[in-house]
Motif scaffolding. Structure first.
Motif, PDB file in Angstrom:
ATOM      1  N   UNK A   1       0.807  -1.229   0.000  1.00 36.43           N
ATOM      2  CA  UNK A   1       0.000   0.000   0.000  1.00 36.43           C
ATOM      3  C   UNK A   1       0.841   1.280   0.000  1.00 36.43           C
ATOM      4  N   UNK A   2       2.085   1.205   0.474  1.00 41.76           N
ATOM      5  CA  UNK A   2       2.855   2.429   0.679  1.00 41.76           C
ATOM      6  C   UNK A   2       4.074   2.592  -0.230  1.00 41.76           C
ATOM      7  N   UNK A   3       4.452   1.605  -0.968  1.00 34.59           N
ATOM      8  CA  UNK A   3       5.665   1.682  -1.784  1.00 34.59           C
ATOM      9  C   UNK A   3       5.498   2.701  -2.908  1.00 34.59           C
ATOM     10  N   UNK A   4       6.363   3.697  -2.923  1.00 34.99           N
ATOM     11  CA  UNK A   4       6.252   4.748  -3.950  1.00 34.99           C
ATOM     12  C   UNK A   4       6.588   4.204  -5.344  1.00 34.99           C
ATOM     13  N   UNK A   5       7.508   3.248  -5.436  1.00 31.92           N
ATOM     14  CA  UNK A   5       7.844   2.651  -6.737  1.00 31.92           C
ATOM     15  C   UNK A   5       6.651   1.880  -7.293  1.00 31.92           C
ATOM     16  N   UNK A   6       5.996   1.098  -6.449  1.00 29.56           N
ATOM     17  CA  UNK A   6       4.813   0.357  -6.894  1.00 29.56           C
ATOM     18  C   UNK A   6       3.706   1.316  -7.309  1.00 29.56           C
ATOM     19  N   UNK A   7       3.497   2.378  -6.526  1.00 32.26           N
ATOM     20  CA  UNK A   7       2.458   3.367  -6.869  1.00 32.26           C
ATOM     21  C   UNK A   7       2.751   4.003  -8.229  1.00 32.26           C
ATOM     22  N   UNK A   8       4.009   4.327  -8.492  1.00 32.20           N
ATOM     23  CA  UNK A   8       4.388   4.930  -9.775  1.00 32.20           C
ATOM     24  C   UNK A   8       4.133   3.936 -10.921  1.00 32.20           C
ATOM     25  N   UNK A   9       4.475   2.659 -10.709  1.00 30.71           N
ATOM     26  CA  UNK A   9       4.214   1.636 -11.732  1.00 30.71           C
ATOM     27  C   UNK A   9       2.713   1.499 -11.995  1.00 30.71           C
ATOM     28  N   UNK A  10       1.922   1.528 -10.934  1.00 31.38           N
ATOM     29  CA  UNK A  10       0.468   1.401 -11.084  1.00 31.38           C
ATOM     30  C   UNK A  10      -0.122   2.621 -11.784  1.00 31.38           C
ATOM     31  N   UNK A  11       0.383   3.817 -11.448  1.00 30.14           N
ATOM     32  CA  UNK A  11      -0.082   5.027 -12.130  1.00 30.14           C
ATOM     33  C   UNK A  11       0.233   4.978 -13.617  1.00 30.14           C
ATOM     34  N   UNK A  12       1.395   4.443 -13.961  1.00 25.09           N
ATOM     35  CA  UNK A  12       1.771   4.293 -15.378  1.00 25.09           C
ATOM     36  C   UNK A  12       0.795   3.374 -16.096  1.00 25.09           C
ATOM     37  N   UNK A  13       0.425   2.277 -15.444  1.00 21.93           N
ATOM     38  CA  UNK A  13      -0.548   1.348 -16.046  1.00 21.93           C
ATOM     39  C   UNK A  13      -1.889   2.025 -16.230  1.00 21.93           C
ATOM     40  N   UNK A  14      -2.349   2.749 -15.205  1.00 23.78           N
ATOM     41  CA  UNK A  14      -3.647   3.438 -15.290  1.00 23.78           C
ATOM     42  C   UNK A  14      -3.621   4.458 -16.416  1.00 23.78           C
ATOM     43  N   UNK A  15      -2.555   5.250 -16.517  1.00 27.44           N
ATOM     44  CA  UNK A  15      -2.448   6.251 -17.577  1.00 27.44           C
ATOM     45  C   UNK A  15      -2.459   5.620 -18.962  1.00 27.44           C
ATOM     46  N   UNK A  16      -1.773   4.470 -19.112  1.00 29.61           N
ATOM     47  CA  UNK A  16      -1.728   3.793 -20.391  1.00 29.61           C
ATOM     48  C   UNK A  16      -3.107   3.253 -20.771  1.00 29.61           C
ATOM     49  N   UNK A  17      -3.817   2.704 -19.811  1.00 25.95           N
ATOM     50  CA  UNK A  17      -5.127   2.111 -20.073  1.00 25.95           C
ATOM     51  C   UNK A  17      -6.172   3.188 -20.317  1.00 25.95           C
ATOM     52  N   UNK A  18      -6.120   4.259 -19.558  1.00 21.11           N
ATOM     53  CA  UNK A  18      -7.133   5.300 -19.672  1.00 21.11           C
ATOM     54  C   UNK A  18      -6.742   6.317 -20.715  1.00 21.11           C
TER      55      UNK A  18
END
Length: 141
Positions: free
Chosen positions: A124-141
């Motif tokens: 829930x708190x890892x900034x690297x994981x959050x950045x990877x997830x944001x990249x996926x969301x941006x690519x999909x949306x």
């Protein structure tokens, strides 16, 4: 092909020893994957060649290398002819395995990072994981 004095094994014994149901061997026979060496009444019997072919089917199919349909393509007898369809199945299977290996290596890297991430709750708190997830969301949306 039956060789003189070659021991033949009944379907029940073959199924038990290979860890299969009798119905699976009957299905393999229907598909032409592993026809028996001979039949005596309703009982199918298998010789060494058929057992070798069954081992091949298990290796290709049960070990997850190729689908049952592709196993049929690979094991269809063509009497020494070149089998371009079989070679294509092999090439496609290798390409799919390579993609899957790459995916697994990437997944392992993520998990290894999370395992060593210094945050209290890395999922829930890892900034690297959050950045990877944001990249996926941006690519999909």
């Amino acid at each position: 092909m039956v060789v003189v004095n070659e021991p033949l094994h009944p379907i029940g014994e073959v199924a038990r020893r290979f860890g299969l149901r009798v119905s699976a061997l009957r299905y393999y026979d229907e598909l032409g994957l592993v026809p028996p060496a001979e039949r005596r009444g309703t009982v199918r019997y298998y010789g060494r060649e058929e057992l070798r072919r069954l081992a091949l089917v298990q290796r290709l199919h049960r070990e997850g290398m190729v689908t049952l349909a592709d196993t049929a393509v690979l094991t269809t007898d063509r009497h020494g002819e070149e089998q371009p369809a079989g070679r294509q199945v092999l090439a496609d299977t290798i390409a799919g395995m390579t993609r899957r290996i790459d995916e697994l290596v990437a997944a392992r890297a993520v998990l290894e990072h999370l395992l060593t991430c210094p945050t209290a709750d890395p999922v829930r708190q890892c900034s690297k994981l959050r950045a990877d997830l944001d990249e996926i969301v941006d690519r999909v949306m």
